[in-house]
Design a protein around this motif. Sequence first.
Motif, PDB file in Angstrom:
ATOM      1  N   THR A   1       0.636  -1.185   0.164  1.00 16.45           N
ATOM      2  CA  THR A   1      -0.089  -0.152  -0.247  1.00 16.45           C
ATOM      3  C   THR A   1       1.141   1.167  -0.074  1.00 16.45           C
ATOM      4  O   THR A   1       1.914   1.177   0.968  1.00 16.45           O
ATOM      5  CB  THR A   1      -0.830   0.634   1.308  1.00 16.45           C
TER       6      THR A   1
ATOM      7  N   ARG B   1      -3.751   8.584   1.307  1.00 15.95           N
ATOM      8  CA  ARG B   1      -3.755   6.929   0.675  1.00 15.95           C
ATOM      9  C   ARG B   1      -3.984   6.798  -1.012  1.00 15.95           C
ATOM     10  O   ARG B   1      -3.661   6.457  -2.138  1.00 15.95           O
ATOM     11  CB  ARG B   1      -4.663   5.958   0.877  1.00 15.95           C
TER      12      ARG B   1
ATOM     13  N   LEU C   1      -6.648   5.528  12.198  1.00 15.16           N
ATOM     14  CA  LEU C   1      -7.288   3.702  11.689  1.00 15.16           C
ATOM     15  C   LEU C   1      -8.565   4.038  12.260  1.00 15.16           C
ATOM     16  O   LEU C   1      -9.007   3.697  13.510  1.00 15.16           O
ATOM     17  CB  LEU C   1      -6.187   3.279  11.780  1.00 15.16           C
TER      18      LEU C   1
ATOM     19  N   GLU D   1      -9.532   0.671  11.646  1.00 15.32           N
ATOM     20  CA  GLU D   1      -9.863  -0.530  12.308  1.00 15.32           C
ATOM     21  C   GLU D   1      -8.071  -0.779  12.112  1.00 15.32           C
ATOM     22  O   GLU D   1      -7.021  -0.150  11.688  1.00 15.32           O
ATOM     23  CB  GLU D   1      -9.809  -2.110  11.178  1.00 15.32           C
TER      24      GLU D   1
ATOM     25  N   VAL E   1      -4.125  -2.246  11.361  1.00 17.14           N
ATOM     26  CA  VAL E   1      -3.693  -2.043  10.100  1.00 17.14           C
ATOM     27  C   VAL E   1      -2.355  -2.791  10.256  1.00 17.14           C
ATOM     28  O   VAL E   1      -1.419  -2.828  11.050  1.00 17.14           O
ATOM     29  CB  VAL E   1      -2.850  -0.737   9.319  1.00 17.14           C
ATOM     30  N   ASP E   2      -1.736  -4.473   9.836  1.00 13.44           N
ATOM     31  CA  ASP E   2      -0.809  -4.862   9.745  1.00 13.44           C
ATOM     32  C   ASP E   2       0.269  -4.296   8.632  1.00 13.44           C
ATOM     33  O   ASP E   2      -0.162  -5.428   7.533  1.00 13.44           O
ATOM     34  CB  ASP E   2      -0.944  -6.337   9.716  1.00 13.44           C
TER      35      ASP E   2
ATOM     36  N   ARG F   1       2.548  -4.271  13.780  1.00  8.68           N
ATOM     37  CA  ARG F   1       0.438  -3.521  14.074  1.00  8.68           C
ATOM     38  C   ARG F   1      -0.020  -2.556  14.759  1.00  8.68           C
ATOM     39  O   ARG F   1       0.206  -2.152  15.471  1.00  8.68           O
ATOM     40  CB  ARG F   1      -0.598  -4.584  15.062  1.00  8.68           C
TER      41      ARG F   1
ATOM     42  N   HIS G   1       1.799  -5.393   3.214  1.00  9.66           N
ATOM     43  CA  HIS G   1       0.718  -5.745   4.264  1.00  9.66           C
ATOM     44  C   HIS G   1       0.812  -7.445   4.119  1.00  9.66           C
ATOM     45  O   HIS G   1       0.940  -7.932   3.052  1.00  9.66           O
ATOM     46  CB  HIS G   1      -0.138  -5.080   4.375  1.00  9.66           C
TER      47      HIS G   1
END
Length: 561
Positions: A374, A386, A440, A442, A444-445, A508, A560
């Motif tokens: 990403t 983004r 964020l 949620e 993000v790894d 993470r 990711h």
Amino acid sequence: MTSRAHDAADAVSRRAWTPPAGKPPLSSRLLRATWRGLPVKRYEVGWEPELTVPGADGSPLVTDHYFPRAEGDFPTLLVRSPYGRGLPWSPMYGVLFAEQGFHVVLQSCRGTGGSGGTFDLWRNEAADGRATVSWLRSQPWFTGTLGTIGPSYLGYVQWALALDPPPELKAMVVQVGLHDPYALFHTNGVLQLENALAVAAGMTYQHRGFVPFVRATLRLRRRLREITTARPLRGAHASALGGEVPWLDDVMAHADAEHPYWHGASLGAAAEGLSVPTGLITGWSDALVDQTFEQYGRLRKAGCETALLVGPWTHTSALQQGWPDVFAESLAWLRAHLCGDRSGLRPTPVRVHVGGDDTWRDLDDWPQSPGATTAWFPVPEGHLIRQAPTDHGPVASFRYDPADPTPSLGGPLLSPAAGPRDNGTLEARADVLTFTGPPLTEPVDVIGPVSARLSISTDTGHADVFTRLCDVDAQGRSVNVCDGVAPVRTTGQAPSEVTVPMSATAHRFAAGHRIRWQISGGAHPRYARNPGTGESRVDAVDFTPVHITVHGDSALTLPHA
């Protein structure tokens, strides 16, 4: 003599060996008694100190032999070190592994720890390693089953032996290990100054004993600013290191990886055709973490059985706080390949610690396939988004002054200053840019290699760019995750594009946290200052400040899962 008759004669010879009565040094036994979380001792340990092994040119290599006090045949571990044979190597390798059923041969490299000859960094290790294996073949207790183990430069000597591995070599364990000296001292031509000084102190004093080494380390720490701000840098270390260190001047001065000085230094080729099962261990903040990833990639490509463990460690903490995990991983690998007991092996080749939520993850490979990424883009007002911007013009600029260099903070170092740190004070400086994403929604790894593509213009034509990924929590605390540096050469006002590898991570970013991209013109004294004039960093006396501008077609690329 037939093979069976030879084996029988060899067995008789080994049974005829009478173990000496010596116990390991008291200091080693006392330190061993303080460790917790290690496997139960299987055997009492004996010790033969100061054996003389002829090196490749006949130089006497002083060697200690640790062994289980028990009847039977045991495999042998070879540990070759330029840092002496006392603490911590004696208890960590000699005592602990002999307790578990291994002969351990702990040897001082030539020119160190009482061994004869002259220490010449990387140039004698392959030949002296082969000479030591030749000596082992004549020992009555040697069964013909050999493994190697050790960290840092003790990993380098393993790769040296693996260039032409003897048939007895059945397993290797390289812990926070080195294979390319150039990459230890330079990153993309930028001198890793602080690490170079730390290596010099270790190489010069550690083999002389614990007290001289501690004194030298403290003296270097007291004088670090004086040394690293000297103009010129060349020779400034002499007062702190007790005199000239000729090889240090050489490695600092040769910033070009293609210079003949470095020919033969890298042992990366040893992994390319290797069939000896090799376990690799590193930490996310280890100064040699990228070298470990290179080793793993080459071994996997060669089809060699290998395993990779990456913990939440620095170069030194892997052998301290991380030692129970590192020892257990190492012991399981050696038992599997030297003793035939595979019960302790992990089910997957790779295990990594995931920062941000303090968990471990088992993976089938590193990096993961298919390698999805990403991109994040910098825009004015310090935002990170983004959506790729359509305006590729200037986004932000700053002035880097080598006379007042941007300080380094944490990251992959050899010193105790390594690791994650609160970057708040650093990011408050006028010569540090930050671009921060929104909170964020949620987790993000980010798992794998991180890189930055930077479009940069300067007013002098000579600069460095230091780029860092940070995790910003809900309270605004910014903590470094990984980073990288590269020199930039520009012509006129036109921007130049430079891609900066930023190592790798498994991290993470929790919900509510923000991703931050930090950009500056250096990180001193971790990296030597760019003088802004095009002159050598080692010889520069005059400095020129530089204005650095980041343009909108720059991007931070995150992998990711």
